[in-house]
Each structure stands twice: as structure tokens, then as C-alpha cells.
Design an enzyme around this catalytic site. Structure first.
Site: not given
Length: 353
Positions: A14, A16, A129
């Protein structure tokens, strides 16, 4: 703020990441711009808000603002970030002459990462993460003496904040036992992931021995059930082994905090760059009495067609539900019918460091 989009350095389902060349901007003329379609911008906007809160910590990547643009008949949301000239920590380990880092290098990197994690937790967030690929390296021109910075807050959340069920988020190889078994992801989960990073830096291999694409079911059973923890490298110093032992405590309530680990002898080689002044526990026996927040249900990630590592979980309504009872939950995770598609977490492709 005037800027020109340059060459692409990364992309995902979704969004860049491109080079941004700035005009009339203080301190530097080249940055990175993270962009996504306006219709999928909630996660990136949340990431930018978190970075604004953490802007005073030198071990966190800095945001220089956001804006909207219209390109190729599409409205884009853009966040301007520091450009990591040295790539990520995973590249550093992989490209080293021995395929791993020396213990001194690991100590130096670990201290900087912990300082960043400490700041994240003290400000009421969980990164969710932590891994080598989300730690970026900067030259002295950009980062001064703080050349290691935590990035990619696309999955970060407020600590103790539950949405409509606990979300299964993160990268499987770094997931904590409480995440796998019960969907709980709070500050201790970042510490478990840090321990996995330390092992990977020292050995050049993931902390868990697992066939990456085919054996996640077995991996989840090992992480979430029983007493097994990642193997601690035998060549590591006694201080290092003890440090990892404090990270790999199965019970998150007894796992050491970032502040406690910053005071561990394993990290005594470097001076701290971040001031540690809070009233966090000073030992494993000094934890406050608290009960981990649990939810009766959790959600599984949608397929790559619906999301990416940077997608907002709140944008999707058709998640499958799982019981949080560990045995049932783990059984469902490893069945063919309900196995999440973990490739979503590796959807960001580095084109150029």
C-alpha cells in the site's frame, strides 16, 4: 515545505519509500518520504503522530512533517523522514565479513536500541515489530554520536489499549510467548523481540531454528507452549548470557524492563545517551502488582490483498476470530484453514539502501 520526489528505495502493498530532495530546508537537503494512498493513510498518520511524541529521543527516527500531494490522478499522504544512509541493521549483520557481529558491536548496538525502546515505553507506546530490519544506521552527518535509530512504527500502539479484540501483529520469528498464546502485546513483548535480535546479531541466524515459509505452526507451538526459549550462544560472555536470560523470561510480568536492562553489566562498556530517571522496577522482584489485560477474542491478519505490514488493522471488518485459550488458539493457528498469511509482514521490499 517544498520537496521533489526522487528515486524509489522501497515499496510495499500500500505504499512506497522514495528519496525526497528538499528546497530551502535546514540541516539537510535529502530525506526519505513514505507515501501511501489517502484512502489507506490512517496507519501512516498514526505512525507520524507517534514519531512526533518521540521526537526528543535520538535513538528514534525523526519525522520532519507530513503533507498531501496529487500524483498520477491520485491523492497521496506523505511523511518526511530522516534518510538512513547506512541501510538497516539486518544488512550490517548480513554484509559483515563473518556474517555476524562481534560481542562488542552487539553491546553497542543493543544499548542504542534499548535506549530507543526505553523512550517508546516511557511515552506509553509499544513498538510491536522490533527486529533488525527496523533498526536503521546513520552516518555522523545525520545522526551525530547516535548512529542507530528505531524506525517503522506502522504497527505501534498505545500500551494497554485494546481495540475490538487483540490483534495478532508483528513478525513471527520475534513474537513473544504471550503474543502467540494469548494475543497480549505490551512492553514486555518488545523486550522478548530485543533478545531475538541480540541472538541474531551474535550468530547471523534467527533465534529460532525454523523453515521460514513452511513451519510456522511448529514455531508457534514452541513459542507459546511449554518452557522452551531460544538457545543462548555458547560463545557469549557470562554477562551476555545473563542478559539474554532476562529477555527470554516466559512470564511477561517477570521479564526485565528496558530500564532494568540498561543497567545490566552486559551494557557497561558504553555510556548511556538517554537519561534514565523513572521509577521502573530495579530487580526481578520489584515488579508492581498488575494483571495483563486480556480480551476474549483476537483477530487474524487479512490477506496481502487487503493489507500490508504498514496497513491499519482498524480499517478491516471481516477478521476471523480465535479463542484466546492457548491450546485452542494455537491449534487454530496451525490448521490449514486458519493459518494467517505471514508474507504480509515481509511485504516491504528494499530496492536500495
Amino acid at each position: 515545505m517544498e520537496w521533489i520526489r526522487g528515486e524509489r528505495i522501497g515499496h510495499g502493498s500500500f505504499g512506497t519509500v522514495d528519496i525526497a530532495r528538499m528546497r530551502n530546508f535546514d540541516n539537510c537537503s535529502v530525506m526519505a518520504v513514505k507515501s501511501c494512498a489517502y484512502s489507506h493513510s490512517s496507519s501512516l498518520a498514526n505512525e507520524k503522530e507517534i514519531l512526533d511524541v518521540l521526537k526528543d529521543c535520538p535513538q528514534i527516527i525523526q519525522s520532519f512533517g507530513d503533507c498531501y500531494s496529487f500524483e498520477n490522478n491520485e491523492k497521496l499522504y506523505n511523511v518526511l523522514l530522516e534518510y538512513a544512509t547506512g541501510g538497516d541493521l539486518g544488512d550490517k549483520v548480513k554484509n559483515s565479513s563473518s556474517g555476524k557481529l562481534s560481542e562488542f558491536e552487539v553491546q553497542r548496538c543493543t544499548k542504542s536500541i534499548l535506549q530507543g525502546i526505553y523512550s517508546i515505553h516511557e511515552n506509553g507506546f509499544v513498538h510491536c515489530d522490533i527486529k533488525l530490519q527496523n533498526v536503521l544506521l546513520f552516518s555522523s552527518k545525520f545522526g551525530g554520536n547516535n548512529s542507530i535509530k528505531i524506525a517503522d512504527f506502522g504497527l505501534a500502539k498505545r500500551a494497554r489499549k485494546l481495540n475490538s479484540g487483540c490483534e495478532l501483529r508483528g513478525t513471527p520469528m520475534y513474537m513473544s510467548p504471550e503474543m502467540v498464546a494469548g494475543g497480549e502485546q505490551e512492553a514486555p513483548a518488545d523486550i522478548w523481540a530485543l533478545g531475538c535480535m541480540v541472538v541474531e546479531m551474535l550468530t547471523g541466524a534467527p533465534a529460532w531454528k525454523c523453515r521460514r515459509e513452511t513451519d510456522f505452526g511448529g514455531l508457534f507451538m514452541r513459542i507459546g507452549v511449554g518452557e522452551e526459549v531460544p538457545e543462548i550462544p555458547k560463545e557469549l560472555s557470562e554477562d551476555g548470557k545473563d542478559f539474554l536470560g532476562k529477555c527470554f523470561v516466559k512470564d511477561p510480568r517477570s521479564r526485565w524492563t528496558a530500564e532494568m536492562l540498561l543497567r545490566h553489566p552486559f551494557l557497561a562498556n558504553d555510556d548511556l545517551n538517554c537519561q534514565v530517571t523513572s521509577t521502573s522496577p530495579r530487580s526481578a522482584f520489584d515488579f508492581p502488582d498488575w494483571v495483563s489485560e486480556q480480551s476474549s477474542q483476537m483477530t487474524v491478519l487479512p490477506s496481502p490483498e487487503c493489507s500490508s505490514k504498514h496497513g491499519s488493522f482498524d480499517e478491516f471488518d471481516n477478521f476471523e476470530s480465535f479463542s484466546t485459550w492457548p491450546a485452542i488458539r494455537l491449534n487454530e493457528l496451525v490448521t490449514d484453514q486458519k493459518t494467517p498469511n505471514w508474507s504480509v509482514f515481509d511485504s516491504w521490499v528494499t530496492v536500495r539502501s
